[in-house]
Design a protein around this motif. Structure first.
Motif, PDB file in Angstrom:
ATOM      1  N   LYS A  76     -62.872  -2.895  36.242  1.00  0.00           N
ATOM      2  CA  LYS A  76     -61.862  -2.325  35.336  1.00  0.00           C
ATOM      3  C   LYS A  76     -62.051  -2.867  33.921  1.00  0.00           C
ATOM      4  O   LYS A  76     -61.898  -2.127  32.944  1.00  0.00           O
ATOM      5  CB  LYS A  76     -60.446  -2.620  35.844  1.00  0.00           C
ATOM      6  CG  LYS A  76     -59.385  -1.799  35.136  1.00  0.00           C
ATOM      7  CD  LYS A  76     -58.024  -1.895  35.814  1.00  0.00           C
ATOM      8  CE  LYS A  76     -57.277  -3.103  35.362  1.00  0.00           C
ATOM      9  NZ  LYS A  76     -55.884  -3.168  35.786  1.00  0.00           N
ATOM     10  N   GLY A  77     -62.405  -4.138  33.805  1.00  0.00           N
ATOM     11  CA  GLY A  77     -62.621  -4.734  32.483  1.00  0.00           C
ATOM     12  C   GLY A  77     -63.703  -3.999  31.705  1.00  0.00           C
ATOM     13  O   GLY A  77     -63.571  -3.750  30.508  1.00  0.00           O
ATOM     14  N   SER A 105     -58.323 -12.849  24.933  1.00  0.00           N
ATOM     15  CA  SER A 105     -57.924 -11.608  25.614  1.00  0.00           C
ATOM     16  C   SER A 105     -58.333 -11.649  27.068  1.00  0.00           C
ATOM     17  O   SER A 105     -59.412 -12.161  27.397  1.00  0.00           O
ATOM     18  CB  SER A 105     -58.633 -10.396  24.987  1.00  0.00           C
ATOM     19  OG  SER A 105     -57.900  -9.834  23.954  1.00  0.00           O
ATOM     20  N   ASP A 106     -57.513 -11.073  27.895  1.00  0.00           N
ATOM     21  CA  ASP A 106     -57.865 -10.881  29.307  1.00  0.00           C
ATOM     22  C   ASP A 106     -58.386  -9.448  29.446  1.00  0.00           C
ATOM     23  O   ASP A 106     -57.626  -8.488  29.272  1.00  0.00           O
ATOM     24  CB  ASP A 106     -56.615 -11.098  30.165  1.00  0.00           C
ATOM     25  CG  ASP A 106     -56.870 -10.869  31.649  1.00  0.00           C
ATOM     26  OD1 ASP A 106     -57.949 -10.342  32.006  1.00  0.00           O
ATOM     27  OD2 ASP A 106     -55.986 -11.195  32.456  1.00  0.00           O
ATOM     28  N   SER A 117     -59.098  -7.722  31.889  1.00  0.00           N
ATOM     29  CA  SER A 117     -58.622  -6.907  33.015  1.00  0.00           C
ATOM     30  C   SER A 117     -57.360  -6.126  32.658  1.00  0.00           C
ATOM     31  O   SER A 117     -56.840  -5.383  33.485  1.00  0.00           O
ATOM     32  CB  SER A 117     -58.384  -7.782  34.247  1.00  0.00           C
ATOM     33  OG  SER A 117     -57.298  -8.656  34.028  1.00  0.00           O
ATOM     34  N   THR A 118     -56.868  -6.303  31.425  1.00  0.00           N
ATOM     35  CA  THR A 118     -55.671  -5.571  30.998  1.00  0.00           C
ATOM     36  C   THR A 118     -56.021  -4.625  29.854  1.00  0.00           C
ATOM     37  O   THR A 118     -56.905  -4.919  29.037  1.00  0.00           O
ATOM     38  CB  THR A 118     -54.569  -6.533  30.501  1.00  0.00           C
ATOM     39  OG1 THR A 118     -55.005  -7.162  29.285  1.00  0.00           O
ATOM     40  CG2 THR A 118     -54.254  -7.598  31.534  1.00  0.00           C
ATOM     41  N   LEU A 119     -55.285  -3.511  29.784  1.00  0.00           N
ATOM     42  CA  LEU A 119     -55.512  -2.557  28.691  1.00  0.00           C
ATOM     43  C   LEU A 119     -55.167  -3.196  27.348  1.00  0.00           C
ATOM     44  O   LEU A 119     -55.916  -3.062  26.374  1.00  0.00           O
ATOM     45  CB  LEU A 119     -54.682  -1.290  28.924  1.00  0.00           C
ATOM     46  CG  LEU A 119     -54.860  -0.174  27.885  1.00  0.00           C
ATOM     47  CD1 LEU A 119     -56.312   0.272  27.761  1.00  0.00           C
ATOM     48  CD2 LEU A 119     -53.960   1.016  28.223  1.00  0.00           C
ATOM     49  N   GLU A 120     -54.047  -3.936  27.326  1.00  0.00           N
ATOM     50  CA  GLU A 120     -53.652  -4.539  26.038  1.00  0.00           C
ATOM     51  C   GLU A 120     -54.679  -5.565  25.564  1.00  0.00           C
ATOM     52  O   GLU A 120     -54.927  -5.699  24.365  1.00  0.00           O
ATOM     53  CB  GLU A 120     -52.224  -5.118  26.086  1.00  0.00           C
ATOM     54  CG  GLU A 120     -51.894  -6.115  27.149  1.00  0.00           C
ATOM     55  CD  GLU A 120     -51.472  -5.488  28.493  1.00  0.00           C
ATOM     56  OE1 GLU A 120     -50.796  -6.201  29.235  1.00  0.00           O
ATOM     57  OE2 GLU A 120     -51.850  -4.344  28.832  1.00  0.00           O
ATOM     58  N   GLY A 121     -55.305  -6.278  26.508  1.00  0.00           N
ATOM     59  CA  GLY A 121     -56.354  -7.236  26.137  1.00  0.00           C
ATOM     60  C   GLY A 121     -57.531  -6.543  25.478  1.00  0.00           C
ATOM     61  O   GLY A 121     -58.110  -7.035  24.496  1.00  0.00           O
ATOM     62  N   ASN A 122     -57.893  -5.392  25.987  1.00  0.00           N
ATOM     63  CA  ASN A 122     -59.013  -4.639  25.413  1.00  0.00           C
ATOM     64  C   ASN A 122     -58.657  -4.035  24.051  1.00  0.00           C
ATOM     65  O   ASN A 122     -59.474  -4.032  23.129  1.00  0.00           O
ATOM     66  CB  ASN A 122     -59.469  -3.559  26.396  1.00  0.00           C
ATOM     67  CG  ASN A 122     -60.295  -4.146  27.523  1.00  0.00           C
ATOM     68  OD1 ASN A 122     -61.487  -4.379  27.369  1.00  0.00           O
ATOM     69  ND2 ASN A 122     -59.657  -4.450  28.651  1.00  0.00           N
ATOM     70  N   GLU A 127     -58.416  -8.966  42.140  1.00  0.00           N
ATOM     71  CA  GLU A 127     -58.798  -9.872  41.040  1.00  0.00           C
ATOM     72  C   GLU A 127     -60.239  -9.637  40.596  1.00  0.00           C
ATOM     73  O   GLU A 127     -60.516  -9.529  39.404  1.00  0.00           O
ATOM     74  CB  GLU A 127     -58.655 -11.329  41.481  1.00  0.00           C
ATOM     75  CG  GLU A 127     -57.256 -11.879  41.398  1.00  0.00           C
ATOM     76  CD  GLU A 127     -57.244 -13.365  41.759  1.00  0.00           C
ATOM     77  OE1 GLU A 127     -57.774 -14.182  40.989  1.00  0.00           O
ATOM     78  OE2 GLU A 127     -56.712 -13.705  42.835  1.00  0.00           O
ATOM     79  N   ASN A 158     -60.729  -6.045  39.150  1.00  0.00           N
ATOM     80  CA  ASN A 158     -60.027  -5.879  37.863  1.00  0.00           C
ATOM     81  C   ASN A 158     -60.818  -6.462  36.700  1.00  0.00           C
ATOM     82  O   ASN A 158     -60.835  -5.899  35.610  1.00  0.00           O
ATOM     83  CB  ASN A 158     -58.635  -6.516  37.913  1.00  0.00           C
ATOM     84  CG  ASN A 158     -57.645  -5.639  38.662  1.00  0.00           C
ATOM     85  OD1 ASN A 158     -57.931  -4.482  38.940  1.00  0.00           O
ATOM     86  ND2 ASN A 158     -56.499  -6.196  38.987  1.00  0.00           N
TER      87      ASN A 158
END
Ligand SMILES: NC(=O)c1ccc[n+]([C@@H]2O[C@H](COP(=O)([O-])OP(=O)(O)OC[C@H]3O[C@@H](n4cnc5c(N)ncnc54)[C@H](O)[C@@H]3O)[C@@H](O)[C@H]2O)c1
Length: 269
Positions: free
Chosen positions: A125-126, A66-67, A69-74, A118, A121
């Motif tokens: 954000k992460g 998962s990344d 920095s993205t909502l879907e990753g979380n 970068e 994020n």
């Protein structure tokens, strides 16, 4: 648990989700949490290292690509953990990248926005998105959050302005979330000084450089460069009952950077 992995037992029955957990500090914390009896979800962007950890630890860990920095990753990392282990007790937000210690004067004008986005994020954000998405699970388990901060959360010269701003933001996030989420969820942080790792860099700033400056240990009151494993006991402490009176606390484990003083050679014995 695979043969050869110790079980110390202070986190028996607990489920932990740790981001940035295939290398450096996050990996050392994940390995210790397994030894302490926890089931651990290891989150990272490195597929190769995720596979290597799965091979070593077997079913005690879940690996999730998962990344953060993205909502879907979380969402993916939280849903996967609950599906596999049934709950989450401990959320360790740790994934981070460095700004290469590039000062304001040297930040290229045509890349400063991309570099800022970068780093912020991932580093800020992460953590925020992870906290938001894991929150319903921690409310159920009355669990805890532990954020990896830095001496750059308090002082200058631990990075350039982008990294330092990102880590100062984490100090604020810890305090605000601790305030908002008490008494059900404890939110604390660990602020290492230097660690012998090679943090990733934003693509906008190019090549990877070591996150510690050669010879820096000579200016530290405790003059050595700690390994990642030197910090893991602090995470076990904050995750355990021993820290039940602690929230909004950031443990500064910085070789004494904060009490270095004006004259670097004084105070030694
Ligand atoms: N190295 C130091 O001197 C130092 C000092 C103080 C604090 N820290 C903090 O420690 C934490 C861990 O850093 P480290 O030194 O172990 O570096 P590291 O590069 O060894 O570990 C960071 C991990 O995060 C992962 N990662 C990066 N971006 C990600 C993303 N978008 N999504 C998911 N995973 C991602 C990387 O793949 C890597 O496995 C960071 O928060 C850093 O700010 C490091």
């Amino acid at each position: 648990m695979k043969k050869g992995v110790r079980n110390i037992g202070r986190l028996n029955g607990k489920v932990a989700l740790i981001t940035g957990a295939t290398s450096g500090l996050g990996r050392a914390v994940a390995e210790r949490f397994v030894e302490e009896g926890a089931q651990v979800c290891v989150v990272d962007v490195s597929l190769g290292r995720l596979e290597e950890m799965k091979e070593r630890f077997g079913d005690t860990i879940l690996t999730v690509h998962s990344d953060v920095s993205t909502l879907e990753g979380n969402i993916k990392m939280v849903e996967s953990t609950v599906k596999t282990f049934g709950k989450i007790d401990i959320f360790v937000a740790n994934a981070g990248i460095y700004d290469g210690n590039v000062g304001i004067n040297d930040l290229p004008l045509n890349r400063i926005e991309a570099a800022f986005d970068e780093v912020i994020n991932v580093n800020v954000k992460g953590y925020l998105l992870g906290a938001k998405v894991v929150l319903p699970e921690l409310l159920k388990s009355e669990g805890c959050m532990i954020f990896t901060a830095s001496h750059a959360s308090f002082y200058s010269a631990g990075g350039g302005p982008i990294y330092t701003a990102s880590k100062h933001a984490i100090a604020g996030l810890i305090k605000e979330l601790a305030y908002e989420l008490a008494p059900k969820i404890r939110v604390n942080g660990v602020a290492p000084g230097v660690i012998a790792t090679a943090m990733g860099m934003p693509k906008a700033l190019g090549t990877q450089i070591p996150s510690i400056i050669s010879g820096v240990e000579q200016s530290l009151p405790l003059p050595f460069i700690p390994e990642s494993r030197d910090y893991v006991e602090l995470y076990v402490l904050l995750a355990s009952e021993a820290a039940k009176a602690m929230t909004g606390t950031i443990i500064q484990a910085d070789n004494g950077i904060s009490i270095r003083g004006l004259v670097q050679t004084s105070g030694g014995i």
